[in-house]
Design a protein around this motif. Structure first.
Motif, PDB file in Angstrom:
ATOM      1  N   CYS A 393      11.993  11.007 -13.414  1.00  0.00           N
ATOM      2  CA  CYS A 393      10.938  10.660 -14.367  1.00  0.00           C
ATOM      3  C   CYS A 393      10.136   9.450 -13.879  1.00  0.00           C
ATOM      4  O   CYS A 393       8.902   9.417 -14.012  1.00  0.00           O
ATOM      5  N   LYS A 394      10.819   8.455 -13.330  1.00  0.00           N
ATOM      6  CA  LYS A 394      10.110   7.288 -12.811  1.00  0.00           C
ATOM      7  C   LYS A 394       9.185   7.675 -11.668  1.00  0.00           C
ATOM      8  O   LYS A 394       8.039   7.209 -11.596  1.00  0.00           O
ATOM      9  N   LEU A 395       9.681   8.507 -10.766  1.00  0.00           N
ATOM     10  CA  LEU A 395       8.855   8.938  -9.639  1.00  0.00           C
ATOM     11  C   LEU A 395       7.649   9.732 -10.127  1.00  0.00           C
ATOM     12  O   LEU A 395       6.510   9.496  -9.676  1.00  0.00           O
ATOM     13  N   GLU A 396       7.876  10.666 -11.036  1.00  0.00           N
ATOM     14  CA  GLU A 396       6.781  11.499 -11.511  1.00  0.00           C
ATOM     15  C   GLU A 396       5.746  10.675 -12.271  1.00  0.00           C
ATOM     16  O   GLU A 396       4.537  10.900 -12.136  1.00  0.00           O
ATOM     17  N   GLU A 397       6.212   9.706 -13.050  1.00  0.00           N
ATOM     18  CA  GLU A 397       5.292   8.845 -13.791  1.00  0.00           C
ATOM     19  C   GLU A 397       4.369   8.093 -12.832  1.00  0.00           C
ATOM     20  O   GLU A 397       3.161   7.972 -13.061  1.00  0.00           O
ATOM     21  N   ARG A 398       4.938   7.604 -11.742  1.00  0.00           N
ATOM     22  CA  ARG A 398       4.133   6.869 -10.745  1.00  0.00           C
ATOM     23  C   ARG A 398       3.176   7.802 -10.023  1.00  0.00           C
ATOM     24  O   ARG A 398       1.995   7.483  -9.845  1.00  0.00           O
ATOM     25  N   LEU A 399       3.654   8.978  -9.612  1.00  0.00           N
ATOM     26  CA  LEU A 399       2.816   9.882  -8.829  1.00  0.00           C
ATOM     27  C   LEU A 399       1.680  10.473  -9.658  1.00  0.00           C
ATOM     28  O   LEU A 399       0.564  10.680  -9.140  1.00  0.00           O
ATOM     29  N   VAL A 400       1.924  10.755 -10.920  1.00  0.00           N
ATOM     30  CA  VAL A 400       0.871  11.290 -11.779  1.00  0.00           C
ATOM     31  C   VAL A 400      -0.267  10.278 -11.908  1.00  0.00           C
ATOM     32  O   VAL A 400      -1.449  10.654 -11.957  1.00  0.00           O
ATOM     33  N   ALA A 401       0.091   8.994 -11.932  1.00  0.00           N
ATOM     34  CA  ALA A 401      -0.937   7.954 -12.012  1.00  0.00           C
ATOM     35  C   ALA A 401      -1.681   7.773 -10.686  1.00  0.00           C
ATOM     36  O   ALA A 401      -2.867   7.427 -10.673  1.00  0.00           O
ATOM     37  N   GLU A 402      -0.999   8.034  -9.568  1.00  0.00           N
ATOM     38  CA  GLU A 402      -1.582   7.775  -8.252  1.00  0.00           C
ATOM     39  C   GLU A 402      -2.251   8.996  -7.634  1.00  0.00           C
ATOM     40  O   GLU A 402      -3.115   8.855  -6.754  1.00  0.00           O
ATOM     41  N   VAL A 403      -1.862  10.204  -8.064  1.00  0.00           N
ATOM     42  CA  VAL A 403      -2.389  11.434  -7.462  1.00  0.00           C
ATOM     43  C   VAL A 403      -3.073  12.269  -8.547  1.00  0.00           C
ATOM     44  O   VAL A 403      -2.416  13.042  -9.262  1.00  0.00           O
ATOM     45  N   PRO A 404      -4.399  12.136  -8.684  1.00  0.00           N
ATOM     46  CA  PRO A 404      -5.116  12.880  -9.733  1.00  0.00           C
ATOM     47  C   PRO A 404      -4.920  14.395  -9.641  1.00  0.00           C
ATOM     48  O   PRO A 404      -4.853  15.075 -10.673  1.00  0.00           O
ATOM     49  N   ALA A 405      -4.815  14.926  -8.431  1.00  0.00           N
ATOM     50  CA  ALA A 405      -4.647  16.381  -8.285  1.00  0.00           C
ATOM     51  C   ALA A 405      -3.331  16.841  -8.904  1.00  0.00           C
ATOM     52  O   ALA A 405      -3.251  17.936  -9.489  1.00  0.00           O
TER      53      ALA A 405
END
Length: 637
Positions: A393-405
């Protein structure tokens, strides 16, 4: 004669179901015959009769006290011995029940009618089975008999078991379950029955339970819980009832200022009485000092338990089950669980918890409270008050914010899933378009993982986390409205199979033993095998993909693997309810099916189950209508 008249009145009251009044009569009878010195046999009869009345009221401790008094005077009194066994069975002390029935069958066989012998043998076998469940965690015999002859009314009742787990405090004053030894995938942790279970009606046509039904469910569960607590207080001499009070009290917490014994009571209060040493099976002085005894189980306290500890189980088209569990309620959630849950559809909706990954001694145990194969936003919507802080969940939360696609793909995934119910109303052209959109999204996910600078540096298991988050694109391909037609090209079928298998691999990384994963793979394989012969599919790589792919099957010899699965006496673990449905629906026979197709379906399903569950095959089942000869040839019965 006055005493005999009172006993007759007691017998009459008992026959009419007025057990409390009958007990009062028997008590008076015992007093009179004791004063009159009317003979030991009359005193024995009084205690034995009163014990039977206590059994009807489920006051097993009092019943046991009476039969012990009767047996002190006449150790061979048959009715008292039988009632002692019944009382001990009610107290769930099955070891002693086994001893009594063996003694009855050995020492009183000449005095028993054939029907009594059969009843005692049946009771002995039942007690032995329950003893093995509660002390040793042995459920294979019961599960095997169920799979050999499935009961139309649901799975058989199971006793509880507590294995290598313990309750500890964790951060923020919460509680959690921890492993007390190193665990391997498939190791049994514990088995729990619901404290209370109620059925909640669902309006016809509803996809989800309504707000009104949820409110009704809470009140039904609360009323049932009140009855359980009141009964426990009325039977405090019964240690199992005291255990129930401690469990409910614990579920109402945590208590920031409470003593440790209240937040994290001893596992003795959760362990089946039969599995405790004899000296710990009764209430002791320290138990009476437990905060539960002084606690006020008010409406608000019980409401906390209902609000925080409800479990919902899918039922049928008309209702669903809602229940409360003790130990399962104290295990924390994770979107990368190390525990898998099997739900048995019996009266108590038994839950069987097994390790699905290797776990070190002292590690915390987690299981998934809800469907974890969906985007982060959807997962958090299941339980708004629960914020999972696992690594995924922590990883996904960060990646969703950093990777718009990636964020866009997750939004698209959720949107398609919400529209799922309307797909059947689309035109064939629109359905094909939506199917192609799902395939494009699946390919975009892989492209992102390979080319995006933020995602390509992820480790293999972290990439699988992302794939598992977007697995609904794959699940939509299997939706009847979007699935391939019967006349689809073999290349298209094979391409879809590979997509589904890749999805299962990712899901296995997140949650080995997922019922959703097995449902997907069995549905896909069943559809293709039933539509095509093996010879037709072999040129397109089906054999390579399904029958010799070692990363999936983990066996060099297909025939030997199947033989090991079907061989009588092999070690078997219970299948989840959803898996059993997939199995039986997939291998159902029809006039158009060739024998080898059915056999191949069975073999494949078992292998996929092993693959989905664990790295090494631990799940084995017996198929009732399939026989295996000594030379490993298969024959349909």
């Amino acid at each position: 004669m006055a005493a005999e008249a009172i006993r007759a009145e007691g017998n009459d009251l008992y026959a009419r179901g007025r057990y409390t009044q009958a007990i009062n009569k028997y008590e008076l009878y015992i007093e009179l015959v004791t004063k009159e010195k009317g003979g030991l046999d009359r005193i024995v009869c009084g205690h034995s009769n009163r014990a039977q009345a206590y059994l009807q009221l489920r006051k097993y401790t009092k019943a046991l006290e009476d039969v012990r008094k009767a047996l002190e005077l006449d150790p061979t009194h048959l009715k008292s011995l039988v009632r002692k066994a019944k009382a001990l069975e009610g107290l769930k002390i099955y070891q002693d029940v086994v001893t009594i029935y063996k003694s009855l069958l050995q020492n009183f066989k000449d005095q028993l009618h054939d029907v009594h012998v059969k009843d005692f043998l049946r009771s002995l076998q039942d007690a032995e089975r329950k003893d093995k469940m509660t002390r040793l965690g042995q459920y294979e015999e019961l599960v095997d008999s169920y799979w050999d002859q499935p009961c139309p009314n649901g799975a058989p009742m199971m006793e509880e078991y507590v294995g290598p787990v313990e309750l500890r405090r964790v951060e923020r004053m919460d509680r959690g379950l921890f492993a007390t030894k190193d665990l391997e995938p498939g190791d049994l942790l514990f088995v729990s029955n619901s404290i209370v279970t109620v059925r909640v009606p669902i309006a016809k046509g509803d996809i989800q339970i309504s707000v009104e039904s949820k409110s009704e469910a809470m009140h039904l569960v609360l009323d049932s819980l009140k009855r359980f607590v009141n009964h426990a207080f009325d039977n405090l001499q019964d240690f199992s009832q005291f255990q129930l009070l401690v469990q409910v009290d614990t579920l109402a917490g945590p208590y920031p200022t409470a003593p440790l014994s209240r937040d994290c009571p001893s596992m003795r209060y959760f362990t089946p009485v039969n599995a405790l040493p004899p000296g710990l099976r009764n209430l002791m002085r320290p138990d009476l000092d437990h905060p539960t005894i002084r606690a006020d189980f008010s409406h608000s306290t019980l409401m906390k338990v209902v609000e925080r500890r409800q479990f919902t189980h899918w039922g049928n088209d008309h209702d669903e089950l809602t229940g409360i569990y003790a130990l399962p309620s104290l295990m924390n959630h994770s979107c990368t669980p190390n525990v898998t849950v099997t739900t048995m559809q019996n009266e108590s909706v038994t839950k069987i918890f097994r390790a699905c990954k290797s776990v070190k001694k002292g590690e915390e145990l987690f299981y998934a409270y809800h469907n974890i194969f969906c985007p982060l936003e959807d997962r958090r919507a299941f339980y708004p008050t629960l914020c999972c802080t696992c690594a995924r969940c922590k990883l996904e939360e960060r990646l969703v914010a950093e990777v718009p696609a990636l964020k866009s793909l997750e939004a698209q995934c959720s949107k398609f899933w919400e529209q799922k119910s309307s797909f059947s109303q689309l035109s064939p052209e629109e359905r094909a378009k939506r199917r192609n959109q799902c395939i494009i999204c699946i390919r975009l996910v892989e492209e992102l993982l390979q080319k995006n600078s933020k995602l390509q540096i992820l480790r293999t298991h972290e990439k699988d986390w992302i794939r598992a988050t977007l697995i609904r694109f794959h699940r939509l391909l299997l939706d009847p409205a979007l699935s391939l037609k019967d006349d689809a090209l073999k290349e298209d079928q094979l391409s879809e199979m590979r997509l589904i298998f890749e999805a299962v691999r990712a899901m296995r990384t997140v949650n080995p033993g997922s019922d959703i994963a097995l449902a997907m793979i069995s549905e896909e394989y069943s559809r293709v095998v039933n539509q095509n012969s093996r010879k037709e599919l072999e040129p397109h790589g089906l054999s390579d993909l399904f029958l010799t792919d070692k990363s999936v099957i983990r066996s060099d010899d297909t025939t030997q693997q199947a033989f090991n699965v079907c061989e009588k006496g092999s070690s078997r673990a219970p299948l989840p309810f959803e898996w059993s449905y997939c199995l039986w629906s997939t291998v159902s026979l029809s006039e158009n099916n060739e024998d080898f197709k059915v056999v191949e379906s069975i073999i494949m399903l078992v292998k996929v189950a092993n693959y989905a569950m664990h790295e090494k095959p631990v799940l084995q089942i017996q198929v009732p209508f399939l026989a295996v000869s000594g030379n490993s040839e298969f024959h349909l019965l």
